[in-house]
Write a protein that holds these residues in place. Structure first.
Motif, mmCIF file in Angstrom:
data_model
loop_
_atom_site.group_PDB
_atom_site.id
_atom_site.type_symbol
_atom_site.label_atom_id
_atom_site.label_comp_id
_atom_site.label_asym_id
_atom_site.label_seq_id
_atom_site.Cartn_x
_atom_site.Cartn_y
_atom_site.Cartn_z
ATOM 1 N N SER A 2 1.127 -0.842 0.004
ATOM 2 C CA SER A 2 0.097 -0.456 -0.096
ATOM 3 C C SER A 2 0.677 1.028 0.402
ATOM 4 N N ILE A 3 0.355 2.508 -0.624
ATOM 5 C CA ILE A 3 1.022 3.540 -0.562
ATOM 6 C C ILE A 3 0.271 4.570 -0.052
ATOM 7 N N ILE A 4 1.192 5.212 0.700
ATOM 8 C CA ILE A 4 0.208 5.762 2.236
ATOM 9 C C ILE A 4 1.026 7.532 1.596
ATOM 10 N N ILE A 5 0.101 8.363 1.352
ATOM 11 C CA ILE A 5 0.105 9.575 1.051
ATOM 12 C C ILE A 5 -0.336 10.607 1.842
ATOM 13 N N ASP A 6 0.239 11.206 3.201
ATOM 14 C CA ASP A 6 0.229 12.094 3.870
ATOM 15 C C ASP A 6 -1.434 11.627 4.959
ATOM 16 N N GLY A 7 -1.053 10.532 5.260
ATOM 17 C CA GLY A 7 -1.839 9.513 6.092
ATOM 18 C C GLY A 7 -3.129 9.166 5.571
ATOM 19 N N VAL A 8 -3.546 9.613 3.726
ATOM 20 C CA VAL A 8 -4.694 9.103 3.077
ATOM 21 C C VAL A 8 -4.062 7.942 2.554
ATOM 22 N N ASP A 9 -4.731 7.045 2.364
ATOM 23 C CA ASP A 9 -4.390 5.087 1.283
ATOM 24 C C ASP A 9 -4.784 5.587 -0.040
ATOM 25 N N VAL A 10 -3.829 6.098 -0.537
ATOM 26 C CA VAL A 10 -4.017 5.892 -2.501
ATOM 27 C C VAL A 10 -4.399 4.599 -3.081
ATOM 28 N N THR A 11 -3.880 4.034 -2.540
ATOM 29 C CA THR A 11 -3.462 2.530 -3.880
ATOM 30 C C THR A 11 -3.883 2.516 -4.398
ATOM 31 N N LYS A 12 -5.367 2.927 -3.812
ATOM 32 C CA LYS A 12 -6.986 2.176 -5.533
ATOM 33 C C LYS A 12 -6.786 3.535 -5.989
ATOM 34 N N MET A 13 -5.993 4.638 -5.343
ATOM 35 C CA MET A 13 -7.205 5.992 -6.278
ATOM 36 C C MET A 13 -6.506 6.034 -8.078
ATOM 37 N N PRO A 14 -6.812 6.315 -8.888
ATOM 38 C CA PRO A 14 -6.924 6.656 -9.977
ATOM 39 C C PRO A 14 -5.527 7.679 -10.057
ATOM 40 N N GLU A 15 -5.121 7.849 -11.374
ATOM 41 C CA GLU A 15 -4.167 9.227 -11.602
ATOM 42 C C GLU A 15 -3.999 10.103 -11.174
ATOM 43 N N HIS A 16 -5.017 10.968 -11.818
ATOM 44 C CA HIS A 16 -5.980 12.013 -11.979
ATOM 45 C C HIS A 16 -6.369 12.462 -10.572
ATOM 46 N N LYS A 17 -6.796 11.742 -9.860
ATOM 47 C CA LYS A 17 -7.237 11.688 -8.249
ATOM 48 C C LYS A 17 -5.553 12.164 -7.601
ATOM 49 N N ARG A 18 -5.094 11.126 -7.759
ATOM 50 C CA ARG A 18 -3.863 11.120 -7.091
ATOM 51 C C ARG A 18 -2.965 12.376 -6.859
ATOM 52 N N ALA A 19 -3.269 13.339 -8.167
ATOM 53 C CA ALA A 19 -2.635 14.165 -9.103
ATOM 54 C C ALA A 19 -2.397 15.407 -8.452
ATOM 55 N N LYS A 20 -3.641 15.163 -7.055
ATOM 56 C CA LYS A 20 -4.126 16.419 -6.216
ATOM 57 C C LYS A 20 -2.592 16.515 -5.296
ATOM 58 N N TYR A 21 -2.271 15.417 -4.406
ATOM 59 C CA TYR A 21 -1.244 15.558 -3.600
ATOM 60 C C TYR A 21 0.095 15.115 -3.971
ATOM 61 N N LEU A 22 0.414 15.303 -5.850
ATOM 62 C CA LEU A 22 2.056 14.634 -6.495
ATOM 63 C C LEU A 22 2.274 16.091 -7.130
ATOM 64 N N GLY A 23 3.646 16.546 -7.488
ATOM 65 C CA GLY A 23 4.173 17.280 -8.459
ATOM 66 C C GLY A 23 4.616 16.416 -9.460
ATOM 67 N N ARG A 24 4.780 16.311 -10.071
ATOM 68 C CA ARG A 24 5.822 15.437 -10.677
ATOM 69 C C ARG A 24 6.232 16.422 -12.318
ATOM 70 N N VAL A 25 7.490 15.206 -11.794
ATOM 71 C CA VAL A 25 8.941 15.945 -13.513
ATOM 72 C C VAL A 25 8.940 15.684 -14.398
ATOM 73 N N PHE A 26 9.029 14.925 -15.505
ATOM 74 C CA PHE A 26 9.658 13.824 -15.939
ATOM 75 C C PHE A 26 10.809 13.419 -16.920
ATOM 76 N N GLN A 27 11.482 12.524 -17.083
ATOM 77 C CA GLN A 27 12.293 12.450 -17.577
ATOM 78 C C GLN A 27 12.351 13.587 -19.275
#
Lengths: 266, 310
Positions: free
Chosen positions: A62-87
């Motif tokens: 499981s993957i937990i971000i700031d106390g929220v279990d995001v394991t089953k959350m789709p990519e676009h919903k998780r995006a609110k917790y994450l900033g991403r820069v790609f290669q």
């Protein structure tokens, strides 16, 4: 801030091409941690970041971000917790849209997108101020299409977009690997600056051992889908490349086989 | 002299017809240019719009209700393709073809037969081929069609400036980035297909009234006509401005040019049966130009991005 509990991912399971990319990886990041991640090709570095971002679901763990279990959350919903820069500098921005429109998309991350204006006057002023900080002259080109920018400019913009709406975790996936050395150094410096100014929790995958030692307060080495070395604080600061290579041979029983990492470090 | 007179005589009809197809081209612009999807649903949804409109008008419903229902029917067609594509994972082109085929049956059922006429002298139609010249200005089909085009452009210009509209544009521009910015790209894709097909159906509703009938095959090859309009408009007026609203107008103007050329060809006496072949060839050539340019006429390019492959 971020917790991985035994995440496991196999690609092409049940076929001859089966590859266990993440083998029960566990990791806990505290708020403000800046972790650099190194390892050979196929070690699972980018896979780990993609698992956190939700590009696909992990097989178990499981993957937990700031106390929220995001394991089953789709990519676009998780995006609110994450900033991403790609290669790939092309991946983080919309080339057919203006610089300011791209930023407006980013500042709405995690918020509902309705029929209000896509960009407001107040936002434009704010974006201008933020762009000025980059010191790339982009503040005078706010209505230019992003497709006209260079790779380094796009990567700097993506970095800004990833951090503007303060993310719980900033994921940098070899974000300087496709840039020329000078630009790479500039973008890296910018990353440092943005991370420390906003006190962000960040993970940075890199092929460059020097960079991995120089930046951040913690270093992780991966091999065959596992974390084989995890060092932080003073011990990390005093690391040398030779020690790292030695550690690698010790932990994995193999020579560090990655020409690019070695060449880039010497 | 006769030739020029006959061309001039057929010109107003061609302009009106072109503006009506312009509505279709604007709808197609949303999927083709903004969402970056080739949506073949339009060949079916054009007829669906015409069929719903004609059947409702002949059953005694008012013009506004009929047009609204046409648009809604078109949006349903887009929804079907969207669900095939995003929920069921069928490639967009195939999803469109499936909906288009299914719509053939649906359209036949709506019409009750292959061709349903609507008489302009019995019903108060918004546009008709009779009202293109020698009528009061505000009954002129050209003016009415042009106003419809402008209203649609204004509405779309507003919509694509909203947060939702921007997320739709981002989806077409970079899917990866959109998801990383928290955009549900499945929903935006479906929404784009719905808006697009709603407009195409509206165009069908206008077209059926203009021609005085809805025919089950009226949408055949519509996508090629629409693409031709977008391409012609872009080629002729594209250099003037890159403003989004102006781009939409050029698509409609492209439709007008297409139909004027069509009329001229007919007046010259060329076999009209050959026209679809000709349109397909014209569109193929224009679509090929960017590729051929980069493949055969560009200076040697150094590959930058590939040099650092991991």
């Amino acid at each position: 801030m971020l917790e991985l509990k035994g995440i496991y991912k196999a690609f092409n399971p049940g076929t001859v091409n089966e590859k266990v990319a993440l083998n029960e990886v566990s990791l806990k990041l505290n708020e403000g941690d800046f972790v650099t991640i190194i390892g050979g090709n196929g070690a699972g570095k980018s896979t780990m970041l993609n698992a956190i971002a939700g590009a696909w679901k992990v097989d178990f763990g499981s993957i937990i971000i700031d106390g929220v279990d995001v394991t089953k959350m789709p990519e676009h919903k998780r995006a609110k917790y994450l900033g991403r820069v790609f290669q790939d500098p092309m991946m983080g921005t919309a080339p057919e849209m203006e610089i300011q429109e791209n930023m407006a998309l980013a500042i709405r991350r995690g918020k509902p997108r309705g029929l209000g204006w896509g960009i407001t006057k107040k936002e434009k002023e704010f974006f201008k101020k933020e762009l000025t900080k980059l010191d790339l002259g982009l503040e005078s080109r706010m209505t230019s299409k992003v497709g006209l920018l260079s790779g380094g400019q796009r990567q700097a913009l993506t970095l800004l977009m990833a951090s503007m709406q303060k993310p719980k975790v900033l994921l940098l996936d070899e974000h300087t690997a496709a840039l020329d050395p000078k630009t790479a150094a500039k973008v890296l410096e910018l990353s440092d600056q943005i991370i420390s100014e906003n006190n962000l929790t960040a993970m940075m995958v890199t092929h460059n051992m020097n960079d991995a030692i120089k930046h951040g307060n913690r270093l992780i080495m991966m091999h065959e889908g596992k974390i084989i070395f995890d060092v932080s604080g003073e011990e990390k600061k005093n690391l040398t490349i030779d020690e790292l290579l030695q550690k690698f041979t010790q932990s994995s029983g193999e020579e560090f086989a990655n020409d690019r990492a070695l060449l880039a470090s010497r | 002299m006769d030739l020029i007179t006959s061309i001039l005589n057929s010109l107003p009809g061609a302009v009106a017809q072109g503006l009506i197809w312009g509505i279709m081209a604007i709808g197609l612009y949303i999927t083709f240019k903004i969402l970056n999807v080739s949506d073949l649903t339009v060949d079916g949804s054009l007829c669906t719009g015409g069929a719903v409109c004609v059947v409702m008008l002949t059953s005694g419903y008012g013009m506004v209700e009929s047009l609204i229902c046409s648009v809604l029917a078109g949006m349903l067609c887009g929804l079907a393709t969207g669900i095939f594509h995003t929920v069921m994972g069928i490639p967009a082109i195939l999803a469109g073809i499936l909906t288009q085929l299914a719509l053939y049956s649906v359209n036949l059922k709506i019409l009750g037969k292959a061709n349903q006429a609507i008489n302009a002298s019995k019903y108060d139609l918004l546009v008709t081929i009779r009202n293109v010249k020698n009528v009061p200005l505000f009954e002129n089909s050209i003016l009415i069609s042009a106003i419809a085009v402008l209203l649609i452009v204004v509405l779309l210009y507003w919509f694509f400036g909203t947060s939702l509209g921007c997320s739709l544009r981002a989806t077409g521009s970079n899917l990866n980035m959109s998801r990383a910015q928290g955009i549900n790209t499945k929903i935006t894709t479906v929404l784009g297909l719905m808006v697009s097909n709603g407009l195409v159906a509206l165009s069908g509703a206008f077209l059926a009234q203009f021609n005085g009938y809805a025919d089950v095959s009226m949408g055949r090859g519509a996508i090629v006509t629409g693409l031709a309009a977008i391409i012609i408009g872009g080629a002729v007026f594209g250099k003037i401005s890159s403003n989004f609203g102006f781009r939409l107008i050029t698509a409609a103007l492209g439709g007008v040019i297409y139909w004027i050329v069509y009329q001229v060809i007919i007046c010259i006496g060329l076999d009209a049966d050959l026209l679809k072949l000709l349109s397909a060839l014209v569109v193929a050539v224009f679509l090929a130009v960017p590729y051929l340019k980069s493949e055969y006429f560009s200076k040697s390019k150094v590959r930058k991005a590939g040099a650092h492959n991991a």
